[in-house]
Design an enzyme around this catalytic site. Structure first.
Site, PDB file in Angstrom:
ATOM      1  N   ASP A 158      41.318  35.840  44.523  1.00 48.62           N
ATOM      2  CA  ASP A 158      41.370  36.615  45.938  1.00 48.62           C
ATOM      3  C   ASP A 158      41.676  35.881  47.324  1.00 48.62           C
ATOM      4  O   ASP A 158      42.126  34.792  47.035  1.00 48.62           O
ATOM      5  CB  ASP A 158      39.819  37.168  45.991  1.00 48.62           C
ATOM      6  N   ASP A 213      40.699  47.669  49.845  1.00 50.00           N
ATOM      7  CA  ASP A 213      39.896  47.945  48.651  1.00 50.00           C
ATOM      8  C   ASP A 213      39.702  49.574  48.426  1.00 50.00           C
ATOM      9  O   ASP A 213      39.385  50.138  49.427  1.00 50.00           O
ATOM     10  CB  ASP A 213      38.467  47.405  48.838  1.00 50.00           C
TER      11      ASP A 213
HETATM   12  C1  GLA Z   1      37.787  41.508  47.746  1.00 58.01           C
HETATM   13  C2  GLA Z   1      38.518  42.278  46.779  1.00 58.01           C
HETATM   14  C3  GLA Z   1      37.634  43.028  46.072  1.00 58.01           C
HETATM   15  C4  GLA Z   1      36.465  42.273  45.233  1.00 58.01           C
HETATM   16  C5  GLA Z   1      35.545  41.695  46.240  1.00 58.01           C
HETATM   17  C6  GLA Z   1      34.841  40.830  46.026  1.00 58.01           C
HETATM   18  O1  GLA Z   1      37.281  42.440  48.771  1.00 58.01           O
HETATM   19  O2  GLA Z   1      39.685  43.057  47.257  1.00 58.01           O
HETATM   20  O3  GLA Z   1      38.431  43.843  44.810  1.00 58.01           O
HETATM   21  O4  GLA Z   1      36.818  41.543  44.325  1.00 58.01           O
HETATM   22  O5  GLA Z   1      36.415  40.944  47.404  1.00 58.01           O
HETATM   23  O6  GLA Z   1      33.926  40.169  47.016  1.00 58.01           O
END
Ligand code: GLA
Length: 442
Positions: A158, A213
């Site tokens: 990430d 997301d």
């Molecule tokens: C980010 C990613 C998500 C998830 C969260 C976890 O927002 O894009 O897919 O992995 O972090 O904290």
């Protein structure tokens, strides 16, 4: 005098000479080959459980994946997302949270491997993960060695808390570390498309997120604002994501996929008091377009409480075959007419996947006239050539049943009806999908 100058220069250079003798950083290494020749398939803990994960839940999910036939259907990865990390030790090596995973991650990997599955794990290129656990920045090689020693097969990496880090450099660093650690690990880049990874990540990772997301919402969610006038977080809807991911098709291919985020089929969430859930038909449309876009298929629902309807969607063999087709070409949206979107995906052996998605509120009766849907796809070099080639048609959401129609071509197959119109109805927020296969004619 000359000697004195040389001595002075030598003194000035000493620190540099010393640094020249330090070990150099490892030269660039290639990413692991052949771990994602088709888009990866599995399940991840994030969409449904966020950081509320533990060993019992993960093992129960693994058992369910086997019992429900999902592993046989291709969903082999079980990915721990954010929330598994414990502390780093005095030497900087990371450990799992032993309260959540008392037997340790290695034991979990062994458990999954014994069931023919693979383990995915999550970390972050910054100082912390997005949920504020320890990040990998400055510990890339140590972390890669740790993951390899645990038997990890997949890393989602990430982009939170990275301050001024260079995105390409950060992901290359972890790619090198994963290769150096010696265990093939699929590398899933997750920086939400912020730095156009499709332009630089083909040699770096096996997939890259193209958007923020996802949430279980079909249509875009209106923006709301907090007391300071700042926009509240809202999920990216299926339709938002399609608009961002569709134009990127030329960057995807075997081993390097656009990732429009994990699946929300069968999931629901409440954020800031707002409840999000999709209907079965919205789930079907979401799943279909992800398959048409050759997306990684990572489930995000609670598999211990799955409905028959959800299971039928995610286990549809014909649809999965469209996603996993070895040609590895991301599909295209040929046209949009009113609420209807017409999509095609070239498949191996001359086949095509075709679907119509209805984003409107009313069901639409439709006479599909193939002569108005000719595709000439520069990317794959493929043409539908409906006026020349006969195709048989299978209905993907009706068990792959043959549709009593052939797309009209020059020749005719004795005993089969030949027509260039297919009559159907596309439900509201739903989809119809077909597989077209060329039929040899004399
Ligand atoms: C980010 C990613 C998500 C998830 C969260 C976890 O927002 O894009 O897919 O992995 O972090 O904290």
């Amino acid at each position: 005098m000359r000697k004195q100058i040389l001595a002075a220069v030598a003194l000035m250079c000493l620190p540099f000479m010393a640094s020249a003798q330090r070990p150099r950083p490892t030269a660039d290494l290639p990413k692991w080959e052949h771990v994602a020749d088709t888009p990866q398939m599995g399940w991840s803990s994030w969409n449904c459980f966020m950081t509320d994960i533990n060993e019992d839940l993960i093992k129960a999910t693994a058992d369910a994946m086997v019992e429900l036939g999902l592993v046989d259907a291709g969903y082999v990865y079980l990915n721990l997302d954010d929330g598994w990390h414990g502390e780093r030790d005095a030497n900087g090596f990371v450990h799992e949270d032993l309260e959540k995973f008392p037997s340790g991650i290695k034991a979990l990997a062994d458990y999954l491997h014994s069931k023919g599955m693979k383990l995915g794990i999550y970390s972050d290129a910054g100082d912390f993960t997005c949920a504020c656990y320890t990040g990998s920045r400055g510990h890339e090689y140590q972390d890669a060695i740790t993951y390899a020693s645990w038997g990890v097969d997949y890393l989602k990496y990430d982009w939170c808390f990275t301050s001024n880090a260079n995105p390409k450099g950060s992901y290359i660093l972890m790619r090198n570390a994963l290769r150096k650690a010696g265990r093939p690990i699929l590398f899933s880049i997750c920086e939400w498309g912020s730095n156009k990874p499709w332009e630089w990540a083909e040699e770096v990772g096996h997939s890259w997120r193209t958007t923020g997301d996802i949430g279980p919402a079909f249509l875009p969610v209106p923006t709301t604002y907090n007391e300071q006038g700042r926009p509240n977080w809202k999920p990216q809807s299926v339709i938002d994501i399609i608009e961002k991911n569709e134009p990127l098709r030329r960057y995807a291919g075997p081993g390097h996929w656009n990732d429009p985020d994990m699946l929300e089929v069968g999931n629901s969430i409440t954020v800031d008091g707002v409840y999000y859930e999709m209907t079965d038909s919205e789930d079907r449309a979401h799943f279909t377009i992800w398959c048409m876009m050759a997306a990684p298929l990572i489930l995000g629902n609670d598999l211990t409480k799955i409905t028959d309807e959800t299971l039928a969607i995610i286990k549809n063999k014909e649809m999965i075959a469209v996603d996993q087709d070895p040609l590895g070409i991301q599909g295209l949206r040929l046209k949009t007419e009113g609420d209807l979107q017409y999509w095609f995906k070239p498949l191996s052996d001359g086949d095509w996947a075709f679907c119509v998605m209805n984003i409107g509120e009313a069901d639409v009766p439709l006479a599909i006239d193939w002569s108005t849907l000719e595709v000439d796809d520069e990317l794959s070099g493929r043409k539908t050539s409906f006026s020349k080639v006969n195709y048989s048609v299978k209905d993907i959401w009706n068990g792959g049943a043959p549709v009593n129609t052939l797309v009209k071509g020059k020749g005719r197959n004795k005993g089969q009806m030949v027509t260039n119109v297919l009559n159907t109805t596309v439900g509201s927020h739903d989809v119809v999908a077909y597989r077209l296969t060329p039929v040899a004619t004399k």
